[in-house]
Write an enzyme that holds these catalytic residues in place. Structure first.
Site, PDB file in Angstrom:
ATOM      1  CG  ASP B  15      15.711 -18.141  41.173  1.00  0.00           C
ATOM      2  OD1 ASP B  15      14.940 -19.089  41.383  1.00  0.00           O
ATOM      3  OD2 ASP B  15      15.411 -17.178  40.445  1.00  0.00           O
ATOM      4  CG  ASP B 134      10.780 -21.027  31.712  1.00  0.00           C
ATOM      5  OD1 ASP B 134      10.136 -21.277  32.761  1.00  0.00           O
ATOM      6  OD2 ASP B 134      12.024 -21.001  31.681  1.00  0.00           O
TER       7      ASP B 134
END
Lengths: 225, 259
Positions: B15, B134
């Protein structure tokens, strides 16, 4: 300085191929080019390809590069990668398009009915990831690469070759299919050596030093089993 | 007998924000921890099959920094690179591919404009377009059921996740990166039910993501979740597990891995 031309006909990302070649052949000039004269003047030629084969054929012709590819494939160390392998054949099921007809055979899709295993497991298409490659013949491009080494694949189509004598490598998903072919100065692979870590870099290093001569074949097997 | 088959992929995820690698817990409370190129090289040396980069703040700030990171990594690490976060338009896809990404993942923008996935696949090929989903479990539902969230998990879309996955497959997506919002950052393991629902219903590969805390969780994702690839960030990033340890465990559990 020896030049390796990576043929750019607008299909896909050629940076990875060029970067990997620069990494393994610091003494060579790697040029990404769509210029026929540059291709003609290079000592070695890489013919990559991504996306759909009909688009690749169209874009190749739109840039007037067909003759340059045919000339290179008949004369100097020539490495086809992925769709760059598929385009060497006569015909592809993908969009029912004619290829360059340099090698005899057809490009087929992994058939849906063959992708279900006995235990019910369904294999995904595209065939994406690292699979073993069986070296079907001795070849300078396999030098120093362990038998059965894994290479990175991402494709939904594979070549069904007519002449078993050109099969240089095969893989299994869930049947044996040809993933590398070799004839004289041509070597072509369905997998991505530029994304296959040590084994892939070794193959590219071998290509960068290859004189384009293939040895007499010591092993031949059927193209599919 | 020599196994001859496709290996299940282990994918460390980095990330990234502001040119640095961070890892969120439930997408908030970021901790800074490292240089992307160094980390990518370490994962490559450990045997990672692929790397994923998620530009977590790309939507609002610091866009463009990710391009330099990808360029630097791609010049030194020769395994597939998937990059996502803040991809809004065809031009974003093109820029990332040109920087050295092999695949680009699209999340929020796909929900806002599903044609983007169709167009990107037509232009660049399905092999390089990943749709990131997601998904959050809908508590009150009688049968198991998940909803798609966007904007880094902050906004509900109202879309049924599995139905959305089917639509994205039809649009040409080459792969689905499936993250459980409920499990992400918890270390309780993947949402196996969610993973298996996707893996069994779709023909394209599924990358399971969200919730890994142990080596056995990786194995579960494949054995019980039927995932084609398993992704994790924190356990790798903080050095709790190495890719090698994960692969050794998966191999012991009978899973084919690249070693």
């Amino acid at each position: 300085m020896s030049t390796i031309a990576v043929i750019d006909y607008g299909m896909g990302n050629l940076r990875s191929v060029a970067k990997a070649l620069e990494h393994v052949a610091p003494g060579a000039a790697v040029v990404v080019t769509s210029d026929a004269a540059t291709i003609a003047g290079a000592q070695r030629v890489v013919f990559p390809g991504q996306g759909a084969m009909p688009d690749c054929m169209r874009e190749l012709d739109a840039r007037g590069l067909r003759a340059a590819v045919l000339a290179a494939a008949s004369a100097k160390p020539f490495l086809g990668i992925c769709i760059g392998l598929q385009m060497l054949f006569d015909f592809s099921e993908e969009g029912a398009v004619r290829g360059l007809g340099i090698l005899r055979g057809e490009v087929k899709r992994f058939p849906a009915e063959a992708m279900v295993l006995a235990d019910g497991t369904r294999l995904k298409v595209p065939h994406m990831g690292w699979n073993h490659v069986r070296q079907e013949c001795a070849h300078p491009l396999w030098d120093g690469i362990d038998a059965g080494s894994r290479f990175y694949f991402v494709h939904s189509y594979f070549p069904l070759v007519e002449d078993a004598a050109i099969v240089a490598g095969s893989s299994y998903y869930p049947f044996r299919f040809t993933c590398a072919v070799a004839r004289a100065n041509i070597f072509a692979v369905q997998f991505h050596p530029e994304k296959s870590q040590a084994a892939g870099l070794a193959l590219l290093r071998n290509f960068a030093g290859w004189d384009g001569r293939a040895p007499a074949r010591s092993v031949t097997r059927a193209a599919t089993a | 007998m020599l196994k001859m088959g496709l290996a299940k992929r282990i994918i460390p995820c980095l990330d990234v924000t502001g040119g640095r690698v961070v890892k969120g817990v439930n997408f908030v409370g970021l901790r800074d921890a490292g240089d992307p190129v160094e980390i990518a090289r370490r994962y490559d040396a450990e045997g990672a099959d692929e790397l994923a980069f998620l530009d977590i703040t790309a939507s609002s700030e610091g866009r463009g920094l990710i391009l330099k990171i990808i360029e630097d990594v791609a010049a030194q690490v020769f395994i597939p690179l998937t990059v996502g976060g803040g991809v809004r338009a065809i031009d974003d896809v093109r820029r990332l591919l040109n920087a050295g990404a092999d695949k680009v993942s699209i999340n929020t923008a796909a929900v806002q404009d599903p044609r983007l996935v169709l167009d990107a696949c037509a232009r660049f090929g399905s092999q390089c377009i990943v749709v990131a989903v997601d998904a959050k479990r809908v508590a009150a539902a009688a049968a198991p059921h998940w909803e798609v969230f966007t904007h880094g998990g902050r906004r509900a879309s109202g879309l049924d996740a599995l139905e959305w996955g089917r639509r994205m497959q039809a649009a040409g997506a080459g792969e689905i990166l499936l993250t459980s919002m409920d499990r992400d950052g918890t270390r309780h393991g993947f949402d196996i039910e969610l993973t298996r629902a996707f893996a069994d219903a779709l023909d394209i590969p599924i990358i399971a993501s969200g919730g890994v805390g142990s080596v056995e969780h990786f194995a579960e994702g494949v054995l019980a979740g039927h995932a084609d690839a398993v992704l994790a960030a924190s356990v790798f990033h903080y050095g709790e597990l190495s890719v090698g340890e994960v692969k050794a465990h998966m191999a012991r559990r009978g899973i084919e891995v690249r070693q």
